[in-house]
Every structure is written in structure tokens, then in C-alpha cells.
Design a protein around this motif. Structure first.
Motif, short mmCIF file in Angstrom:
data_model
loop_
_atom_site.label_atom_id
_atom_site.label_comp_id
_atom_site.label_asym_id
_atom_site.label_seq_id
_atom_site.Cartn_x
_atom_site.Cartn_y
_atom_site.Cartn_z
N GLU A 152 0.82 -1.22 0.00
CA GLU A 152 0.00 0.00 0.00
C GLU A 152 0.85 1.27 0.00
OE1 GLU A 152 -2.57 -0.57 3.35
OE2 GLU A 152 -4.01 -1.78 2.21
N ALA A 153 2.06 1.19 0.57
CA ALA A 153 2.92 2.38 0.64
C ALA A 153 3.88 2.48 -0.54
CB ALA A 153 3.72 2.35 1.95
N SER A 154 4.07 1.40 -1.29
CA SER A 154 5.07 1.38 -2.35
C SER A 154 4.58 2.10 -3.61
CB SER A 154 5.42 -0.07 -2.69
OG SER A 154 6.25 -0.14 -3.82
N SER A 155 5.53 2.69 -4.30
CA SER A 155 5.21 3.32 -5.60
C SER A 155 5.21 2.29 -6.72
CB SER A 155 6.25 4.41 -5.91
OG SER A 155 7.54 3.85 -6.05
N PHE A 156 5.63 1.05 -6.41
CA PHE A 156 5.74 0.02 -7.45
C PHE A 156 4.37 -0.47 -7.93
CE2 PHE A 156 9.95 -1.02 -5.33
CZ PHE A 156 10.70 -0.46 -6.34
N SER A 161 3.67 -6.22 -11.20
CA SER A 161 2.77 -7.30 -10.78
C SER A 161 2.95 -7.57 -9.29
CB SER A 161 3.08 -8.57 -11.57
OG SER A 161 4.34 -9.10 -11.18
N LEU A 162 2.01 -8.29 -8.73
CA LEU A 162 2.07 -8.65 -7.32
C LEU A 162 3.34 -9.44 -7.03
CD1 LEU A 162 0.05 -7.92 -5.12
CD2 LEU A 162 -0.99 -10.18 -5.39
N ARG A 163 3.68 -10.33 -7.92
CA ARG A 163 4.89 -11.16 -7.74
C ARG A 163 6.14 -10.30 -7.76
NH1 ARG A 163 5.86 -16.72 -8.71
NH2 ARG A 163 7.99 -17.18 -8.02
N ILE A 165 6.34 -7.12 -6.93
CA ILE A 165 6.38 -6.32 -5.71
C ILE A 165 6.86 -7.18 -4.54
CG2 ILE A 165 4.97 -5.01 -4.06
CD1 ILE A 165 3.18 -4.25 -6.46
N TYR A 166 6.44 -8.44 -4.51
CA TYR A 166 6.91 -9.36 -3.47
C TYR A 166 8.43 -9.52 -3.55
CZ TYR A 166 7.95 -13.73 -1.06
OH TYR A 166 8.51 -14.68 -0.24
N GLU A 167 8.98 -9.59 -4.76
CA GLU A 167 10.44 -9.71 -4.92
C GLU A 167 11.14 -8.47 -4.36
OE1 GLU A 167 12.43 -12.19 -6.00
OE2 GLU A 167 10.62 -13.43 -5.97
N HIS A 168 10.57 -7.30 -4.60
CA HIS A 168 11.13 -6.08 -4.00
C HIS A 168 11.04 -6.14 -2.48
CE1 HIS A 168 12.01 -3.57 -7.51
NE2 HIS A 168 10.90 -4.02 -8.07
N TYR A 169 9.92 -6.63 -1.99
CA TYR A 169 9.68 -6.70 -0.54
C TYR A 169 10.74 -7.54 0.18
CZ TYR A 169 7.10 -7.97 3.77
OH TYR A 169 6.71 -8.20 5.07
N ILE A 170 11.07 -8.69 -0.40
CA ILE A 170 12.01 -9.58 0.29
C ILE A 170 13.47 -9.22 0.03
CG2 ILE A 170 10.38 -11.51 0.39
CD1 ILE A 170 11.87 -12.79 -1.97
N THR A 171 13.75 -8.46 -1.05
CA THR A 171 15.14 -8.12 -1.35
C THR A 171 15.51 -6.70 -0.93
OG1 THR A 171 14.54 -7.47 -3.61
CG2 THR A 171 15.31 -9.73 -3.29
N GLU A 172 14.52 -5.81 -0.87
CA GLU A 172 14.81 -4.41 -0.53
C GLU A 172 14.41 -4.07 0.90
OE1 GLU A 172 13.40 -1.66 -3.43
OE2 GLU A 172 14.39 -2.68 -5.09
N SER A 173 13.86 -5.07 1.62
CA SER A 173 13.61 -4.96 3.06
C SER A 173 12.20 -4.49 3.42
CB SER A 173 14.62 -4.04 3.73
OG SER A 173 14.37 -3.95 5.13
#
Length: 403
Positions: A152-156, A161-163, A165-173
Motif C-alpha cells: 500500500e505504501a510502495s510506488s511500485f 505485478s504482485l509477484r 512487488i513481493y520480490e522487491h519486498y524480500i530483497t529491498e527490506s
């Protein structure tokens, strides 16, 4: 910096506002505790609470260093309390004040004091404060951003895609500040390294008086590399010794306790599904943020499944469950989640599109004969949802977004 709305946590504070009970917020450093207080204070001001009735002290701010003595703290707060209306007292990172519980207890008996405290080490709630204030406090265990909060807070989200964004979530913290650094991996790594060193040096080395910091680092890396694997203290000690760094089991246990107290790692004990009892051997360990793991041990081809498991574990904690590893005679269920309503069982797999993988993941759930809910969570987009005789298959990313 834009404040990220932490709805569930804010609701916790609102629910207990003005109640004769101390509000304790614990969580790993920089997970957002101070910002949570800021959000809540803004809400109080919006409701008409006078600014002078809000007393806020952050003990990591040098401006308040003189208050790191409980008599001085007590006198300061009393001198700033207003005679009319409720006084909202926020004491942030209070573990820096030796014997702080004496000041807190004395403030607690004031009729016009509503007290909120935070700490970055679970140890601060395991001693005199918990004993002295037994039955007089509620604790909110705070974590870094959930996938839903991150999304909800990300500009991505507008063009990914949801997948993805998940990759950003686990790699960018999942630590809130890193959202300001989206896509700047070097900056993110530098920030995470500073955070990691602070936690290790201040919350573990400093408190436990660790002499062999390199050994502690080796154990941390071992735990990070083996997220989601069954481990024992003896196995960890043996692995260190075989690598040429001899250590005894008591020291390993001491380090594990310190790391858990810092809330850098979490221990999931095993739960005997048939006997409905805890097993005290071979727990699993999970980390508060996947990007920290990548920072310290790198990425390996087979670790994505364990990282997904780690994500689900933390989400179940956020949803208020006690979370265990399900143990069976001839198998294992990834998680047994327990709350006041009972149990729920979860299997986590990247994909079950291959028949043999589906059969392997379903088998332990099928062998459970009680009527509690059973879930299979995967990243599959084709065949994402299904029902296998009461076992519900769901897309894990949509499950993470669904509250």
C-alpha cells in the motif's frame, strides 16, 4: 518523510487509550515504534488534546541523556504534567534507563497519567517490570512492514505485478525507511548493515558482554542460512566446531537467547499434532527481515521457498497467533497457528503444479483428523485456488493482502 499508516498497531493504542493500564510496544530497532508514537500523538492532537498534555521522550536522543536515571526521569515528567486533563506520557527506547520500572510504577499511580513505553529488546520486559506491573500492562509486539503495508505504501504497485512487488519486498527490506530508497540497492544495503551492526553490538554484545564477536557473527550467519530448518543447540555447536571455531552448547544457548531478545530472530517450537503438546527439541528459526538474510549470506538457488515460509510465519504472528512447527510421526506441517478460537494448519510451497509436489504437500494435512481449518499457500497463479476435501489452496500473496 511520509509516515506509513500502521492501522492495526494504531488501533491497538486507540483501544487501550485512557485505560488504567500501561501500553508497552516492543520490537526490533527501526521497525517503526517511534513513528507509531508520532502517528498516535498526531491523532491525539486532532482529537483536541492540548500539545502541553503530551510528554514525549526518546532516550536515544542526546537531548534527553540527563534523564537516563530513574529519579531524574520521574522528576522531569512530574514537572511537565498538566493539572487538568489527561497527560499522555511517551517513553521511547526506555531500556536505556536503569531501573526505569521504578519511575514507570510511580507514574502509573497518578490518576491523570496515560503511559506508553517502547523497547528494542524483549529482555526489558522479562525482569522487574513484568513482575512489578503484572496484570497492569498490555504489550504490542511490533514487526517491520507487512507485505500489505509495503504494497500500500510502495510506488511500485502502479506498474508492477504482485509477484514483482513481493520480490522487491524480500530483497529491498520490510524496514519502513527503506521505502524511501526503492530501487537503490547499495543505499539499502548500507542502511541495513548499519541497522544490523547496531542490533548486534548494542542489543546482544553489549547486554550479554560477548567477548568473541566473530563467533556470535558466525552463529547469526548460520541461523540466517538455515532459516526454516530444524536445528538444535548441539547441532549449531557441532557445526561451529567442525568449521574450526569450538564453542560449547551453553554459550550457543546464551547467544540464541540474546538474538531472540533483540527480536532479530524468532524461534518456532515444534508442536505434536496428535498429542497436542509442545516438543522442546529441534525448533526452527526465522528472521525478522528477509533482506537482512540476503545481506549477510547472499542468495542461493534453493532459498526462495524458505524465505516464503519465513514471510508466512511473520504474518501469522502479526495476525495474533502463537505459531509452531507441526510434528507428526511420518511428516511435518509447516505451521500450527493457535489463538483463542483454536488451531489452524498451514503448508507453504512455492508451487504445487507438479502432481508429486501437490501430493507431498497435501499428505500431512490429510492425515490430520481434527476439524480445524487447513490451508495450502503457494505462489501459483494458474490453479491458485482450490478445495481438496476441506484443504483450501490459496495464492499466498493474495492471502497476505487479505485481512
Amino acid at each position: 518523510m511520509k509516515l506509513i499508516e500502521r492501522k492495526e498497531y494504531i488501533e491497538f493504542l486507540k483501544r487501550h487509550k485512557n485505560k488504567n493500564i500501561i501500553k508497552v510496544v516492543s520490537g526490533v530497532r527501526r521497525c517503526g515504534k517511534s513513528k507509531l508514537f508520532e502517528l498516535f500523538q498526531n491523532d491525539l492532537l486532532a482529537q483536541g488534546v492540548p500539545r502541553e498534555n503530551i510528554i514525549s521522550i526518546n532516550f536515544e536522543d542526546l537531548a534527553f541523556e540527563d534523564l537516563q536515571e530513574y529519579h531524574a526521569l520521574y522528576k522531569y515528567v512530574i514537572s511537565h504534567m498538566q493539572p487538568t486533563g489527561m497527560n499522555y506520557i511517551f517513553l521511547d527506547e526506555i531500556q536505556h534507563v536503569p531501573d526505569f520500572e521504578k519511575a514507570v510504577d510511580s507514574l502509573f499511580i497518578k490518576e491523570n497519567a496515560d503511559i506508553y513505553i517502547t523497547g528494542s529488546n524483549a529482555y526489558f520486559m522479562s525482569g522487574d517490570l513484568a513482575t512489578m506491573l503484572s496484570g497492569r500492562y498490555v504489550e504490542l509486539k511490533m514487526l517491520p512492514l507487512s507485505f500489505k503495508e509495503y504494497y500500500e505504501a510502495s510506488s511500485f504497485k502502479s506498474n508492477h505485478s504482485l509477484r514483482e512487488i513481493y520480490e522487491h519486498y524480500i530483497t529491498e527490506s520490510s524496514f519502513p525507511y527503506t521505502l524511501q530508497l526503492e530501487g537503490k540497492q547499495q543505499d539499502i544495503n548500507e542502511y541495513l548493515l548499519g541497522l544490523y551492526n547496531t542490533v548486534i553490538l548494542k542489543d546482544v554484545v553489549g547486554r550479554l558482554h560477548v567477548n568473541d564477536v566473530k563467533m556470535l557473527e558466525s552463529i547469526v550467519k548460520y541461523l540466517f542460512a538455515n532459516v526454516g530448518s530444524l536445528l538444535s543447540i548441539r547441532k549449531i555447536a557441532a557445526s561451529m566446531t567442525s568449521a574450526g571455531r569450538k564453542i560449547d552448547s551453553k554459550t550457543v544457548e546464551k547467544y540464541l537467547t540474546g538474538l531472540q531478545d533483540s527480536m532479530l530472530i524468532y524461534q518456532a517450537e515444534r508442536f505434536d499434532i496428535k498429542g497436542k503438546e509442545l516438543l522442546k527439541i529441534n525448533p526452527k528459526y526465522y528472521i525478522t527481515d528477509a533482506a537482512l538474510r540476503y545481506l549477510k549470506v547472499g542468495r542461493h538457488g534453493q532459498d526462495t521457498g524458505h524465505i516464503l515460509e519465513n514471510t508466512v510465519y511473520l504474518e501469522l504472528l502479526r495476525r495474533g497467533y502463537e505459531v509452531y512447527v507441526g510434528s507428526m510421526t511420518n511428516g511435518e506441517v509447516d505451521f500450527v497457528a493457535k489463538n483463542a478460537q483454536g488451531l489452524a494448519y498451514y503448508q507453504v510451497s512455492e508451487s504445487t503444479l507438479q502432481t508429486e509436489v501437490m501430493e507431498r504437500e497435501l499428505k500431512p494435512l490429510q492425515r490430520i483428523k481434527d476439524n480445524y481449518p487447513k490451508y495450502l499457500l503457494t505462489l501459483d497463479e494458474v490453479g491458485a485456488t482450490a478445495d481438496y476435501d476441506g484443504i483450501r489452496k490459496e495464492n499466498v500473496l493474495k492471502w497476505l493482502l487479505d485481512k
